[in-house]
Motif scaffolding. Structure first.
Motif, mmCIF file in Angstrom:
data_model
loop_
_atom_site.group_PDB
_atom_site.id
_atom_site.type_symbol
_atom_site.label_atom_id
_atom_site.label_comp_id
_atom_site.label_asym_id
_atom_site.label_seq_id
_atom_site.Cartn_x
_atom_site.Cartn_y
_atom_site.Cartn_z
ATOM 1 N N PHE A 94 0.865 -1.183 0.000
ATOM 2 C CA PHE A 94 0.000 0.000 0.000
ATOM 3 C C PHE A 94 0.898 1.228 0.000
ATOM 4 O O PHE A 94 1.316 1.706 1.051
ATOM 5 C CB PHE A 94 -0.930 0.000 1.209
ATOM 6 C CG PHE A 94 -1.901 1.154 1.251
ATOM 7 C CD1 PHE A 94 -2.082 2.010 0.159
ATOM 8 C CD2 PHE A 94 -2.663 1.385 2.385
ATOM 9 C CE1 PHE A 94 -2.983 3.064 0.202
ATOM 10 C CE2 PHE A 94 -3.572 2.441 2.444
ATOM 11 C CZ PHE A 94 -3.729 3.276 1.348
ATOM 12 N N THR A 110 0.051 -2.431 -7.603
ATOM 13 C CA THR A 110 -0.804 -2.723 -6.456
ATOM 14 C C THR A 110 -1.756 -3.873 -6.753
ATOM 15 O O THR A 110 -1.916 -4.801 -5.943
ATOM 16 C CB THR A 110 -1.593 -1.475 -6.040
ATOM 17 O OG1 THR A 110 -0.666 -0.412 -5.767
ATOM 18 C CG2 THR A 110 -2.440 -1.738 -4.813
ATOM 19 N N TYR A 155 -5.495 0.845 -3.765
ATOM 20 C CA TYR A 155 -5.489 -0.164 -2.705
ATOM 21 C C TYR A 155 -6.909 -0.659 -2.435
ATOM 22 O O TYR A 155 -7.146 -1.867 -2.321
ATOM 23 C CB TYR A 155 -4.886 0.440 -1.443
ATOM 24 C CG TYR A 155 -4.722 -0.535 -0.297
ATOM 25 C CD1 TYR A 155 -3.765 -1.543 -0.352
ATOM 26 C CD2 TYR A 155 -5.517 -0.438 0.847
ATOM 27 C CE1 TYR A 155 -3.602 -2.432 0.699
ATOM 28 C CE2 TYR A 155 -5.359 -1.319 1.903
ATOM 29 C CZ TYR A 155 -4.400 -2.313 1.823
ATOM 30 O OH TYR A 155 -4.238 -3.191 2.867
#
Length: 249
Positions: A94, A110, A155
């Motif tokens: 993150f 991510t 995220y």
């Protein structure tokens, strides 16, 4: 020879929730395959603690951005221990960014680590479990951020996708006796949580929640261990919210 104990693979085992989970499982009699990327010394130290508890360990370095490496990780864990009963998809990243700051590269990285890698670790693990007739269990570590978080569009998307994947994958494998669930921690004091934020800020935010404090990795590890255990044999395709009441429902 195959391990006499149950064996669990824990990704991102070198710190935080992964480390706490490995120790909790060792205390419950599991042998551990410990995945890491860039802190072998931490995994060596963790392995020594697990050995002191009377359980076997193995170390496996893999960059989970590489889908092939993610699949080989599972194969190596099985070959080393001769069995695979549980998987904890804990590895994740993150790097905070606002919408204006978000780049294509950060978005891809991510989702590659937090969602794609977990999916193909599951694919490889299910193949091994089916081949050996193992009624195994898999736990994906999600986040309360799946409902949205500041500076975390990428995220939140990865964790929301992980929750959806957990439910869909569970449907695919339920008739094989394999369970797939998730746990979604709230604010837990780990290196990832501290990245880009001062501890004081986290504590201020946590103080406003129902629990009034930041969670501990061991508290999340206990939920993961439960979901892997036979005590959770009738729980499948669920994402358990472990956030101290920060979000309900």
């Amino acid at each position: 020879m195959p391990s006499a104990s149950k064996v669990a693979l824990v990704t991102g085992a070198q710190q935080g929730i992964g480390r706490a989970t490995a120790l909790t499982l060792a205390q419950q009699g599991y042998d551990l395959a410990l995945h890491f990327l860039d802190d072998e010394a931490a995994v060596v130290a963790l392995g020594e603690e697990i050995t002191a508890l009377g359980q076997r360990t193995s170390r496996h370095r893999a960059d989970l951005v590489d889908t092939g490496a993610a699949q080989r990780l599972v194969e190596e864990a099985f070959e080393t221990h001769g069995r695979l009963d549980g998987v904890v998809n804990n590895a994740g990243i993150f790097h905070r960014a606002t919408l204006d700051e978000l780049t294509v590269g950060l978005w891809d990285l991510t989702l590659d680590v937090n969602l794609r890698a977990a999916t193909f670790v599951i694919q490889a693990a299910v193949a091994q479990m089916r081949r050996t007739g193992t009624r195994g269990a898999i736990v994906n570590v999600s986040s309360v951020a799946a409902f949205g978080t500041a500076r975390g569009i990428h995220y939140s998307a990865s964790k929301g996708g992980l929750d959806a994947m957990t439910r869909a994958a569970a449907l695919d494998v339920a008739r094989d006796g394999i369970r797939i669930n998730g746990v979604a921690p709230g604010m837990v004091l780990t290196a990832q949580a501290l990245e880009g934020d001062a501890r004081e800020e986290l504590e201020r935010i946590a103080a406003a929640t129902v629990a009034g404090r930041i969670g501990r990795p061991e508290e999340i590890a206990a939920v993961i261990a439960f979901l892997l255990s036979d005590a959770a044999s009738f729980i499948n395709g669920e994402v358990i919210q472990a956030n101290g009441g920060a979000r309900m429902g």
